[in-house]
Design a protein around this motif. Structure first.
Motif, mmCIF file in Angstrom:
data_model
loop_
_atom_site.group_PDB
_atom_site.id
_atom_site.type_symbol
_atom_site.label_atom_id
_atom_site.label_comp_id
_atom_site.label_asym_id
_atom_site.label_seq_id
_atom_site.Cartn_x
_atom_site.Cartn_y
_atom_site.Cartn_z
ATOM 1 N N GLN A 13 -19.417 -33.979 33.722
ATOM 2 C CA GLN A 13 -19.865 -32.879 32.879
ATOM 3 C C GLN A 13 -20.914 -32.042 33.607
ATOM 4 O O GLN A 13 -21.622 -32.539 34.496
ATOM 5 C CB GLN A 13 -20.452 -33.408 31.575
ATOM 6 C CG GLN A 13 -19.417 -33.980 30.624
ATOM 7 C CD GLN A 13 -19.997 -34.313 29.265
ATOM 8 O OE1 GLN A 13 -21.187 -34.604 29.148
ATOM 9 N NE2 GLN A 13 -19.166 -34.285 28.241
ATOM 10 N N ALA A 14 -21.009 -30.795 33.210
ATOM 11 C CA ALA A 14 -22.027 -29.922 33.777
ATOM 12 C C ALA A 14 -23.414 -30.556 33.608
ATOM 13 O O ALA A 14 -23.715 -31.133 32.561
ATOM 14 C CB ALA A 14 -21.983 -28.561 33.100
ATOM 15 N N LYS A 87 -22.393 -27.722 38.346
ATOM 16 C CA LYS A 87 -21.974 -26.595 37.525
ATOM 17 C C LYS A 87 -20.448 -26.496 37.569
ATOM 18 O O LYS A 87 -19.828 -26.941 38.543
ATOM 19 C CB LYS A 87 -22.577 -25.301 38.078
ATOM 20 C CG LYS A 87 -24.083 -25.306 38.225
ATOM 21 C CD LYS A 87 -24.563 -24.025 38.894
ATOM 22 C CE LYS A 87 -26.083 -24.022 39.075
ATOM 23 N NZ LYS A 87 -26.536 -22.775 39.740
ATOM 24 N N PRO A 88 -19.844 -25.878 36.575
ATOM 25 C CA PRO A 88 -18.382 -25.695 36.612
ATOM 26 C C PRO A 88 -17.915 -24.988 37.878
ATOM 27 O O PRO A 88 -16.823 -25.290 38.396
ATOM 28 C CB PRO A 88 -18.110 -24.869 35.361
ATOM 29 C CG PRO A 88 -19.190 -25.265 34.411
ATOM 30 C CD PRO A 88 -20.409 -25.456 35.270
ATOM 31 N N GLU A 89 -18.721 -24.090 38.404
ATOM 32 C CA GLU A 89 -18.323 -23.380 39.625
ATOM 33 C C GLU A 89 -18.372 -24.247 40.877
ATOM 34 O O GLU A 89 -17.950 -23.812 41.958
ATOM 35 C CB GLU A 89 -19.175 -22.115 39.827
ATOM 36 C CG GLU A 89 -20.671 -22.346 39.758
ATOM 37 C CD GLU A 89 -21.237 -22.031 38.375
ATOM 38 O OE1 GLU A 89 -20.633 -22.451 37.353
ATOM 39 O OE2 GLU A 89 -22.316 -21.402 38.326
ATOM 40 N N SER A 126 -16.803 -30.161 34.222
ATOM 41 C CA SER A 126 -16.439 -29.572 32.939
ATOM 42 C C SER A 126 -17.662 -28.952 32.273
ATOM 43 O O SER A 126 -18.780 -29.430 32.420
ATOM 44 C CB SER A 126 -15.821 -30.626 32.034
ATOM 45 O OG SER A 126 -16.774 -31.622 31.738
ATOM 46 N N SER A 127 -17.405 -27.897 31.510
ATOM 47 C CA SER A 127 -18.513 -27.192 30.841
ATOM 48 C C SER A 127 -18.782 -27.766 29.470
ATOM 49 O O SER A 127 -18.043 -28.591 28.958
ATOM 50 C CB SER A 127 -18.170 -25.706 30.739
ATOM 51 O OG SER A 127 -16.964 -25.530 30.032
#
Length: 127
Positions: A13-14, A87-89, A126-127
């Motif tokens: 997770q983020a 982060k998701p990025e 994942s966000s």
């Protein structure tokens, strides 16, 4: 034969953390430049971090500075990438790469410098 094997990827997770490992063989580890790169779908391969095993100098891209930490263990010929505050990025396939030459400063995060590559490990945030 030069070999590099990445592991440690996964789904997180983020805000979470992962530690990637790159186990190497077939070259003089303590004289090598080792880099971590990543490639997201549809994007170019991006240099993330690099370490000189000659003098332990480390380098980071602006996108990961302060969140990622690269380290090297000569006893096991392994390079690690500790990734925090993900982060998701940051989602991408992460590759380690090695070369025995001494790079110019501008080349440490350039994929074209490195001759040897691992197969990659997937990191999904994942966000």
């Amino acid at each position: 034969e030069v070999q590099l094997m990445e592991s440690g990827g996964g789904l997180v997770q983020a805000g979470g953390s992962l530690r990637l490992s790159c186990v190497t063989s077939g070259f003089t580890f303590d004289r090598a430049q080792i880099g971590w790169f990543r490639q997201a779908p549809g994007k170019e391969r991006e240099g993330v971090s690099s370490i000189s095993n000659r003098d332990n100098t480390t380098y980071y891209s602006d996108s990961v500075e302060g969140r990622f930490h690269i380290s090297s263990d000569g006893a096991s010929n392994t390079v690690y990438l500790q990734m925090n505050s993900l982060k998701p990025e940051d989602t991408a396939v992460y590759y380690c790469a090695a070369d025995s030459a001494v790079p110019a400063r501008a080349a440490v995060l350039w994929s074209g410098f490195y001759d040897h590559w691992g197969q990659g490990t997937q990191v999904t945030v994942s966000s």
